[in-house]
Design an enzyme around this catalytic site. Structure first.
Site: not given
Length: 473
Positions: A22-23, A43-44, A247, A269, A302, A305, A382
């Site tokens: 099956e696999v 084999k089968e 950045d 920077k 942002d 800001i 910062m």
């Protein structure tokens, strides 16, 4: 990345499947869909494999494996329960540089099968590298649900017209803008509704329209660090960009979301290093935009800001270049949330003030009387640059030395560190705070211990108890 996802052309190539239960059948089926020449050793044969053999869709070479069967084989799949045989096959395939997959034994696989969403010729493949198959199944269900069954027809028609479009638009940027415009038009809807003739009419009409190569500059806020905090609009823009100027504060996870063929330029920077100037950044933005490219300026937090985004947009406006701004979660908001420090609180703070620890080039002076008001939370971007100076000023203008402070290093990332202390001992704390960092000053810091939820990397225990009121988290 534990595995490199690639798509292999198996058309008319010899592949070998060992085992026909099956696999093995499941692997044979997927190989046949890829139009490979499937050779089987077993084999089968299970009943379904026997039908494939009867219909001459596979070749049954032998019942037993022999090294001779590896000659001129592109890849091998072993789907047997014979551990010794599997080990032998894996070893011999590696010696011959043949791709091999031992089913259900990840350590004996030079390639693995992903989970496939088939909208041929569109193929989506996802994998957890064998770590979370249930999660993989859930993801596949979600992706299957959002991709229409006829989406492959869109790609087929586009493929048939690709050469004609290439001849019509000799410029690469013109071609890309043509396809972007087409795929955002009713062209796709016509195909999904089965109206292929109408879709082709839309395609022809768009080909006869002039494609404007007008450049554009888009400021995008990347957020405070965690890629999950990038906005959906920000992600969309990164996928459309021709050039991205970014950045140092932008994380690698976010940079990985940029379109693969986009040009990336680091314009960050850093203190102590030779840095590109703001004027040079602006010149680059305008240079690429004037060439008709979609240029993204990707900034941490942002862009409006403390990001000098307004200067870049002013320059774009002066140069007559179209621009957009995609806001991001600013560092103060994102990092405070990830540390469990509410910037306002009815008991502790009636407002919040953002300032920068970097000296302003235009000589603006802080109003220390307002900043020293204990009813406001003060957030310093910062924060380590002028932390001692800022603390001295605040204390001079009346802020208590016992005012709680928090210094957050690499906030919102897995390396986040939070150092909690008080304003009067900031000079002792700073040596333990690397950059980038954010400084939060105010009584709201008291809530950190109770509300902290984000599991971050602990700072070294050996410095934990060095100062009485100093806490590392």
């Amino acid at each position: 990345m534990n595995y490199l996802p690639i798509f292999i052309d198996l058309k008319s190539k010899n592949v070998l499947v060992i085992g026909a239960g099956e696999v093995g059948l499941n692997k044979i089926r997927i190989l046949l869909r890829a139009k490979a020449k499937v050779n089987v050793i077993a084999k089968e044969l299970c009943s379904e494999v026997k039908l494939l053999l009867r219909d001459q869709k596979i070749n049954w070479l032998s019942k037993n494996f022999d090294l001779i069967y590896l000659n001129k084989i592109f890849l091998v799949i072993s789907a047997t329960n014979d551990i010794k045989l599997n080990q032998y096959i894996f070893k011999k395939c590696n010696e011959r540089c043949v791709l091999v997959n031992i089913v259900d034994d990840k350590l004996k696989c030079s390639f693995i099968f992903p989970s496939i969403i088939d909208r041929s010729p569109l193929i989506v493949a996802i994998s957890s590298g064998g770590t979370a198959p249930v999660l993989l199944r859930l993801l596949r269900e979600k992706i299957e649900a959002i991709l229409p069954n006829k989406l492959g027809d869109v790609a087929k028609i586009a493929g048939k017209w690709r050469l004609a479009v290439k001849k019509h638009f000799s410029n690469f940027l013109e071609r890309r803008k043509f396809w972007e415009k087409l795929f955002h038009s009713i062209f796709v809807e016509h195909i999904l509704n089965g109206n292929k003739e109408q879709a082709i009419n839309v395609l022809k009409k768009n080909m006869n329209q002039n494609i404007s190569l007008t450049g554009e500059i888009i400021l995008v806020g990347a957020g405070p660090g965690d890629s999950g905090l990038l906005t959906l609009r920000g992600l969309q823009v990164l996928q459309q960009a021709d050039v991205v100027l970014y950045d140092y504060l932008v994380s690698e996870d976010i940079l990985d979301l940029i379109r693969r063929d986009a040009k990336r330029i680091c314009v960050g920077k850093r203190v102590g290093l030779k840095n590109i100037t703001q004027n040079e950044i602006i010149k680059l933005l305008i240079f690429f935009a004037q060439k008709g490219k979609k240029v993204v300026r990707l900034k941490g937090g942002d862009p409006f800001i403390f990001g000098r985004g307004s200067e870049e947009i002013e320059a774009a406006k002066d140069a007559g270049i179209h621009f957009q701004v995609v806001p991001g979660i600013t560092s103060a908001i994102g990092i405070a949330a990830y540390t469990g420090i509410p910037l306002t609180h009815r008991k502790y703070s009636q407002g919040v003030i953002f300032i920068t620890g970097h000296k302003c080039i235009d000589g603006f002076l802080n109003n220390w009387s307002i900043l020293s008001d204990p009813s406001y939370t003060l957030v310093v971007y910062m924060g380590t640059l002028k932390a001692v100076y800022i603390a001295q000023k605040l204390i001079t203008f009346g802020r208590s030395k016992l005012t709680p402070i928090a210094i957050i290093v690499q906030g919102t990332t897995i390396h986040q560190k939070v150092i909690v202390g008080c304003l009067g001992e900031i000079e002792k704390i700073i040596p333990f705070a690397a950059t980038p960092s954010l400084l939060i000053i105010g009584d709201v810091v008291h809530l950190h211990k109770k509300l902290a939820w984000f599991q971050s990397e602990n700072i070294l225990k050996k410095i934990k108890n060095k100062f009485s009121t100093l806490t590392f988290i």
